[in-house]
Design a protein around this motif. Structure first.
Motif, mmCIF file in Angstrom:
data_model
loop_
_atom_site.group_PDB
_atom_site.id
_atom_site.type_symbol
_atom_site.label_atom_id
_atom_site.label_comp_id
_atom_site.label_asym_id
_atom_site.label_seq_id
_atom_site.Cartn_x
_atom_site.Cartn_y
_atom_site.Cartn_z
ATOM 1 N N SER A 37 10.635 4.003 5.864
ATOM 2 C CA SER A 37 10.424 2.554 5.769
ATOM 3 C C SER A 37 11.349 1.819 6.722
ATOM 4 O O SER A 37 12.494 2.216 6.923
ATOM 5 C CB SER A 37 10.691 2.052 4.341
ATOM 6 N N LEU A 70 6.804 -2.545 -5.751
ATOM 7 C CA LEU A 70 5.848 -3.651 -5.723
ATOM 8 C C LEU A 70 6.098 -4.679 -6.829
ATOM 9 O O LEU A 70 5.192 -5.396 -7.232
ATOM 10 C CB LEU A 70 4.424 -3.103 -5.801
ATOM 11 N N ARG A 73 6.097 -7.563 -4.425
ATOM 12 C CA ARG A 73 5.454 -7.300 -3.139
ATOM 13 C C ARG A 73 4.011 -6.837 -3.315
ATOM 14 O O ARG A 73 3.601 -6.407 -4.393
ATOM 15 C CB ARG A 73 6.217 -6.223 -2.360
ATOM 16 N N GLU A 74 3.264 -6.924 -2.196
ATOM 17 C CA GLU A 74 1.933 -6.344 -2.084
ATOM 18 C C GLU A 74 1.940 -5.358 -0.919
ATOM 19 O O GLU A 74 2.886 -5.346 -0.114
ATOM 20 C CB GLU A 74 0.879 -7.439 -1.848
ATOM 21 N N MET A 75 0.886 -4.547 -0.810
ATOM 22 C CA MET A 75 0.900 -3.496 0.207
ATOM 23 C C MET A 75 -0.511 -3.200 0.701
ATOM 24 O O MET A 75 -1.464 -3.139 -0.084
ATOM 25 C CB MET A 75 1.517 -2.226 -0.383
ATOM 26 N N TYR A 102 -5.681 -1.707 -0.626
ATOM 27 C CA TYR A 102 -4.782 -2.814 -0.899
ATOM 28 C C TYR A 102 -4.247 -2.602 -2.306
ATOM 29 O O TYR A 102 -5.012 -2.342 -3.244
ATOM 30 C CB TYR A 102 -5.498 -4.165 -0.823
ATOM 31 N N TYR A 125 1.634 2.055 6.103
ATOM 32 C CA TYR A 125 1.548 0.874 5.252
ATOM 33 C C TYR A 125 2.327 -0.310 5.817
ATOM 34 O O TYR A 125 3.302 -0.169 6.547
ATOM 35 C CB TYR A 125 2.026 1.193 3.830
ATOM 36 N N ASN A 126 1.849 -1.491 5.445
ATOM 37 C CA ASN A 126 2.552 -2.758 5.642
ATOM 38 C C ASN A 126 2.698 -3.407 4.277
ATOM 39 O O ASN A 126 1.754 -3.421 3.478
ATOM 40 C CB ASN A 126 1.780 -3.706 6.555
ATOM 41 N N SER A 127 3.883 -3.972 4.002
ATOM 42 C CA SER A 127 4.134 -4.620 2.723
ATOM 43 C C SER A 127 4.720 -6.001 2.946
ATOM 44 O O SER A 127 5.593 -6.181 3.798
ATOM 45 C CB SER A 127 5.079 -3.766 1.868
#
Length: 275
Positions: A37, A70, A73-75, A102, A125-127
């Protein structure tokens, strides 16, 4: 979790190649058997990858001071490797190459696994920080909005597949998708633009070992470039252009977050002003 701070355009124009890469370039994300990350202060994006040989659970780093990853957060996730699975709070989803997901805020347990450890999944992934819990969605690229842009004459004929965007897969602020250039085309996002309302991150894909892309960034009047190869990332601040020219056709995953989710909210840059 690696930490990156934000940078001013007034400083960036004086950066050496080495310093530019230290700030905006990300390499070695896809480590077999690990989750890696990078946390950037630029709109608080966390980008990373999971390459599970055995099941791996996503855990929060000390940097986000959360009970679970999370919690706030979202991912968005796209698989760029072999077949794999993602288990979200007990529900398992099977993802083949180029399938996506998602995962909304509040999901406590996220576990990555591969069907074959000799051909593992590669979950990129992007968060983004989130303020509302949206449903978790399994995303097939064939079900996504697709747009064809550019032309072979301009060397920028490409297909844009939009995985996460309003009206298709709802999120708080994350927008994510995949762009693939047609054979014979080498330019992406040219003519270029900026969007002060949100940042963007590019993961470059489908490049053989001997191929590369010159990723262009910086203010329109102070452009810089970063040389990137397969499965490498560039973090693009909101004030920067983000364009590239390769030695052959390629693909890239783009992820955006910030003030709004309007895909077309761009500030076009005239070709005559680029320097």
């Amino acid at each position: 979790m690696e930490l990156r701070t934000a940078a001013s355009p007034k400083d960036v124009k004086y950066y050496t190649t080495e310093r530019l890469r230290e700030e905006f370039f990300v390499d070695n994300l896809f480590k077999p058997g690990e989750i890696t990350s990078v946390y950037s202060h630029i709109d608080r994006i966390i980008l990373g990858a999971a390459v599970p040989l055995k099941p791996i659970m996503l855990t929060p780093g000390e940097e986000i001071r959360a009970e679970y990853f999370l919690q706030r957060r979202e991912m968005g996730i796209i698989n760029v490797g072999g077949n794999g699975k993602i288990k979200v709070d007990g529900t398992e989803y099977a993802l083949k190459g180029r399938d996506g997901m998602y995962i909304g805020m509040g999901a406590r347990e996220v576990i990555f696994s591969s069907e074959d450890e000799n051909n593992p999944a590669k979950f990129y992934y992007n968060s983004a920080p989130a303020h509302k819990a949206y449903p978790t969605v399994y995303i097939k690229p064939e079900d996504c909005v697709r747009v064809e842009l550019g032309s072979l004459e301009q060397s920028n004929h490409r297909t844009i597949t939009k995985y996460i965007l309003p009206g298709q897969v709802e999120s708080c602020q994350l927008v994510m998708g995949l762009t693939s250039l047609k054979p014979g085309s080498v330019w992406n996002t040219m003519p270029c633009h900026t969007h002060d309302r949100r940042m963007e991150a590019y993961l470059y894909l489908d490049l053989p070992e001997e191929a590369l892309v010159f990723h262009y960034m910086g203010e329109p009047s102070e452009t810089r470039h970063i040389v990137v190869r397969n499965e490498q990332v560039v973090i693009s601040p909101s004030w920067s252009i983000h364009s590239g020219c390769g030695t052959q056709a390629y693909s890239f995953i783009w992820g955006m977050l910030g003030e709004n989710q309007d895909f077309d909210d761009m500030d076009g840059v005239s070709m005559s002003t680029l320097q």
